[in-house]
Write an enzyme that holds these catalytic residues in place. Structure first.
Site, mmCIF file in Angstrom:
data_model
loop_
_atom_site.group_PDB
_atom_site.id
_atom_site.type_symbol
_atom_site.label_atom_id
_atom_site.label_comp_id
_atom_site.label_asym_id
_atom_site.label_seq_id
_atom_site.Cartn_x
_atom_site.Cartn_y
_atom_site.Cartn_z
ATOM 1 N NE ARG A 24 -1.065 2.446 2.930
ATOM 2 C CZ ARG A 24 -0.493 3.535 3.424
ATOM 3 N NH1 ARG A 24 -0.409 4.648 2.712
ATOM 4 N NH2 ARG A 24 0.070 3.522 4.631
ATOM 5 C CG ASP A 25 3.223 4.265 3.034
ATOM 6 O OD1 ASP A 25 3.132 5.168 2.186
ATOM 7 O OD2 ASP A 25 3.500 4.484 4.233
ATOM 8 C CG HIS A 71 3.697 4.630 9.253
ATOM 9 N ND1 HIS A 71 3.065 3.623 8.553
ATOM 10 C CD2 HIS A 71 4.053 5.541 8.317
ATOM 11 C CE1 HIS A 71 3.045 3.914 7.260
ATOM 12 N NE2 HIS A 71 3.650 5.079 7.093
ATOM 13 C CG HIS A 84 7.804 7.398 5.602
ATOM 14 N ND1 HIS A 84 7.599 6.938 4.330
ATOM 15 C CD2 HIS A 84 6.609 7.315 6.229
ATOM 16 C CE1 HIS A 84 6.319 6.605 4.180
ATOM 17 N NE2 HIS A 84 5.691 6.825 5.326
ATOM 18 C CB CYS A 100 3.068 10.145 1.467
ATOM 19 S SG CYS A 100 1.364 10.751 1.428
ATOM 20 C CG ASN A 156 6.781 3.046 4.667
ATOM 21 O OD1 ASN A 156 6.478 3.155 3.496
ATOM 22 N ND2 ASN A 156 5.981 3.415 5.646
#
Ligand code: HMG
Ligand code: MG
Length: 312
Positions: A26-27, A218, A220, A251, A260
């Protein structure tokens, strides 16, 4: 590929087990210039599950104009019916929730922002308006028996607003949690956190009465701080860590965000500390090497490169 593993030398004050919340599909993929074919995404997720990842964020049910890379969410989910893992998805609003629930999804994430600038850029809403948008989403998801994760972005800095005061983050975190989230994931969207800042935010959240076992981190890795920040969070009792296979990610609505924390880098450190994750590092690395071939560029993960002798 080598079969190297670090020597296991535990350190005091750390959990026995960490849950990795894998976000590469996803990310990671939302930030790729090219759109990965649906069948490749499905194979990626199957391989991640086979490598032992128990929670794999699959996709997002968002407006396809905002994130065209994930516009195939409706086609992807049925291809994952046999995956033996939790497969949460992102939904910003009731429209996204309804679509996800209709496909049998029972783990969703809403995604808010600690700052006004990112709330506007990412959701076309103010912070208040986005929380108002999430309220019925969380309530309806829970009524349908779904679990809800609340992401909070820009917890440590914002590309437009600069520094974000810890009390501001803690206040929005409390409001997001109080909507009925089972878990809050604290996003360092642009990777500017450092360990003392992580410790300070976690202390402020504890002061707000947020239980640490409901928090995830979370990070990055823009400035190479993601692993140090993770260790600081583990030392404060956090046991859920978001990471992205091969370090994919970023993002699209926060320009300075890079990938990430790479799952392989995390697993290497946790293996060395004797912390159980259930992940087979070598199977995971092989998956990231395969995904890098699909994307036509090497993985930025140091561990993937070291284990696979991949050129940078
Ligand atoms: P908007 O333009 O304000 O939407 O966008 P709207 O409510 O005004 O609706 C406009 C149109 O969009 C309508 O269609 C709706 O039906 C449609 P029209 O009538 O014009 O034909 N629409 C939808 N279509 C499909 N699925 C939907 C949906 N909702 C409305 N769910 C909206 C508001 C929230 C939809 C938009 O801003 C959006 O989709 N944003 C998503 C942004 C995003 O996904 N960002 C990346 C994830 S966040 C992240 O990566 C950070 C994180 O990793 C943590 C960290 O690192 O910090 C989680
Ligand atoms: Mg992110």
């Amino acid at each position: 590929m080598t079969d190297a593993l670090p020597m296991r030398v535990p350190a005091p004050g750390l959990p026995a087990r960490v849950t990795i919340h894998e976000v590469g599909a996803r990310d990671g993929l939302q930030n790729e210039k090219t759109t990965v074919p649906t069948a490749v995404k499905a194979e990626f997720i199957h391989r991640l599950a086979a490598a032992g990842l128990g929670t794999i964020e699959a996709t997002s049910f968002v407006h396809p104009k905002w994130v065209p890379q994930l516009a195939d969410a409706g086609e992807l989910m049925p291809l994952l019916a046999d995956v033996d893992a939790h497969l949460p998805v992102l939904v910003p609003n009731e429209r996204g929730l309804e679509h996800a629930l209709a496909l049998g999804v029972r783990e969703i994430s809403v995604f808010g922002s600690a700052t006004e600038a990112f709330a506007k850029a990412n959701l076309n809403r103010t912070v208040d308006e986005s929380l108002a948008m999430f309220e019925p989403v969380v309530a309806k998801a829970r009524a349908a028996g779904a679990t809800v994760r609340g992401y909070l972005s820009m917890c440590f800095g914002d590309p437009w607003e600069g520094s974000v005061p810890v009390p501001q983050v803690a206040a929005v975190a409390r409001r997001l949690y109080d909507l009925g989230c089972d878990q809050l994931s604290l996003g360092d969207t642009i990777g500017v956190a450092t360990p003392g800042h992580v410790t300070a935010l976690l202390a402020a959240l504890e002061d707000q009465g947020l239980p640490v076992d409901r928090l995830a981190v979370h990070f990055h890795d823009t400035y190479g701080q993601a692993l140090s920040n993770t260790l600081a969070a583990l030392q404060r009792g956090v046991t859920t860590v978001d990471a992205s296979a091969g370090g994919l990610g970023g993002c699209p609505y926060a320009k300075s965000a890079t990938g990430n924390l790479a799952t392989e880098d995390l697993v290497w450190m946790l293996n060395g500390l004797g912390i159980d994750t259930g992940v087979d590092l070598h199977r995971l690395t092989a998956t990231s090497v395969w995904m890098a071939e699909q994307l036509g560029r090497p993985s930025p993960s140091r561990t993937v490169r070291a284990l696979s002798h991949q050129e940078s």
